[in-house]
Design a protein around this motif. Structure first.
Motif, short mmCIF file in Angstrom:
data_model
loop_
_atom_site.label_atom_id
_atom_site.label_comp_id
_atom_site.label_asym_id
_atom_site.label_seq_id
_atom_site.Cartn_x
_atom_site.Cartn_y
_atom_site.Cartn_z
N GLU A 86 0.74 -1.28 0.15
CA GLU A 86 0.31 -0.35 0.01
C GLU A 86 0.80 1.11 0.31
N GLY A 87 1.99 1.51 -0.49
CA GLY A 87 3.05 2.49 -0.23
C GLY A 87 2.76 2.87 -1.50
N THR A 88 3.05 4.92 -1.35
CA THR A 88 3.41 5.29 -1.77
C THR A 88 4.27 6.08 -1.58
N GLN A 89 5.23 6.79 -2.40
CA GLN A 89 6.03 8.48 -2.51
C GLN A 89 7.14 7.88 -1.59
N GLY A 90 7.51 6.26 -1.52
CA GLY A 90 8.96 6.15 -0.94
C GLY A 90 8.29 5.70 0.18
N ILE A 91 7.20 5.44 1.00
CA ILE A 91 6.84 5.68 2.51
C ILE A 91 7.06 3.69 2.24
N GLY A 92 6.95 3.04 3.48
CA GLY A 92 6.34 1.60 3.48
C GLY A 92 7.99 0.84 2.06
N VAL A 93 8.97 1.27 2.20
CA VAL A 93 10.01 0.46 1.45
C VAL A 93 10.94 0.96 2.18
N ILE A 94 11.87 -0.44 1.94
CA ILE A 94 13.10 -0.70 3.32
C ILE A 94 13.94 -0.97 2.65
N LEU A 95 15.04 -0.70 3.02
CA LEU A 95 16.31 -1.31 2.12
C LEU A 95 17.04 -2.54 3.76
N ALA A 96 17.02 -3.44 3.19
CA ALA A 96 17.65 -4.33 3.75
C ALA A 96 18.84 -4.47 3.55
N GLU A 97 19.80 -4.89 4.81
CA GLU A 97 21.48 -4.48 3.93
C GLU A 97 21.81 -6.19 4.49
N THR A 98 21.56 -6.54 5.12
CA THR A 98 22.01 -7.88 5.26
C THR A 98 20.32 -9.06 5.79
N LYS A 99 21.43 -10.50 5.20
CA LYS A 99 19.95 -10.95 5.14
C LYS A 99 18.97 -11.40 6.92
N LYS A 100 20.17 -11.47 7.98
CA LYS A 100 19.82 -10.74 9.30
C LYS A 100 18.61 -10.31 9.39
N ALA A 101 18.99 -9.36 8.73
CA ALA A 101 18.23 -7.69 8.82
C ALA A 101 16.82 -7.92 8.26
N ALA A 102 16.57 -8.55 7.11
CA ALA A 102 15.51 -8.62 5.89
C ALA A 102 15.27 -9.91 6.54
N GLU A 103 15.40 -11.04 7.34
CA GLU A 103 14.74 -11.43 7.38
C GLU A 103 13.53 -11.52 8.67
N SER A 104 14.63 -10.52 9.48
CA SER A 104 13.63 -9.73 10.51
C SER A 104 12.35 -8.44 10.62
N VAL A 105 12.92 -7.88 9.49
CA VAL A 105 11.61 -7.28 8.52
C VAL A 105 10.49 -7.74 8.22
N ILE A 106 10.98 -8.85 7.29
CA ILE A 106 9.71 -9.55 7.13
C ILE A 106 9.16 -10.38 7.86
N GLU A 107 9.77 -11.02 8.34
CA GLU A 107 8.71 -11.82 9.95
C GLU A 107 7.83 -10.55 11.05
N ALA A 108 8.02 -8.86 10.70
CA ALA A 108 7.58 -8.19 11.78
C ALA A 108 6.29 -7.93 10.87
#
Length: 290
Positions: free
Chosen positions: A144-166
């Protein structure tokens, strides 16, 4: 010609510019807040009321529908279509463009280049999702994000997994995309009107920011598109059924990759960067079409 701009924000640059140009070209034009419209559905007599008054004798409407009111805004556009009014953005194309997942599926079917994207139904295999897009870093986007809101760069695999799980725990639907490193935090916005590229700019994110949105402090400059980029932009707008579109793409080692096709592109950034009168091109498109 009798034209209505459907906009809930009459003071926005884009709305004011379209109004100004239409008046200069001797059209009768009015801004209508589509969220305040009443839709009357009756056999062979569809109509729209605004501020208690029936809207009649409309030649064309220009939808400038915000993402937060897509459902009702689309219903109003559809009602004008039933009243046989020309619309610069058809209701079905508007609905398609606001659904990020459906848009990507349509663009993929059209044979356009895209960043590799994964969408799941709250899958528990989070590690596998990250691996399928080529590993970290990855881009995670709220649908549902627009204008860059709700877009995240996960720089490590661990960070990506944490964000997706959240997000999964919050039952917020996301897509996971590969990170295109060679784009260097920049993207290209192309304005397509009536199957023709009107102008293009390169948007660069500010220092330390991977999102290039001008709303987030990015800068813009005019750019000369390659033939491949121009063809991709026109093809993307056509695939989405949009006569007016802002096509966002990345420059990559494997050619242009389409990020999004916007059905209500802002005019301020592109007009400032290129000096092109995009509002005039919109009104000229209506003049040719009605």
């Amino acid at each position: 010609m009798n034209i209505k701009i459907l906009s809930a924000a009459p003071n926005l640059y884009s709305t004011k510019r379209i109004l100004e140009v239409a008046k200069k070209r001797k059209h009768n034009i009015e801004i209508i807040n589509h969220t305040k419209c009443d839709i009357v559905i009756e056999k062979k007599n569809p109509c729209v009321y605004y501020k208690g008054k029936k809207i009649e004798n409309v030649d064309a409407v220009i939808p400038r529908i915000g993402a937060s009111v897509t459902f009702y805004g689309t219903a109003v556009v559809r009602q004008f279509e039933m009243m046989r009014c020309f619309t610069t953005t058809e209701s079905m194309a508007l609905v398609r463009s606001r659904d990020k997942l459906r848009s990507l599926q349509i663009l993929s079917r059209a044979g356009l280049g895209l960043p590799k994207t994964i969408f799941t139904n709250y899958s528990k295999n989070v590690e596998g999702i990250v691996d399928q897009v080529g590993g970290a870093p990855v881009i995670i986007k709220l649908l549902e994000g627009t204008q860059g809101i709700g877009v995240i760069l996960a720089e490590t695999k661990k960070a990506a997994e944490s964000v997706i799980e959240a997000f999964n725990n919050l039952q917020a639907r996301v897509i996971v995309q590969e990170f295109i490193k060679e784009a260097g935090g920049a993207d290209i916005r192309v304005i397509v009107i009536d199957g023709r590229v009107i102008g293009a700019m390169k948007r660069q994110g500010k220092e330390g920011e991977f999102r290039s949105n001008l709303h987030r402090g990015g800068t813009a400059e005019v750019i000369q598109l390659t033939d491949e980029e121009e063809t991709a932009a026109i093809k993307a707008a056509k695939a989405m059924g949009l006569d007016i579109a802002g096509v966002d793409m990345l420059q990559s080692s494997r050619g242009p990759l389409i990020l999004e096709v916007n059905s209500s592109p802002g005019l301020e950034g592109i007009e400032t960067a290129t000096g092109i009168d995009v509002a005039r091109e919109i009104i000229k498109f209506i003049e040719r079409s009605v």
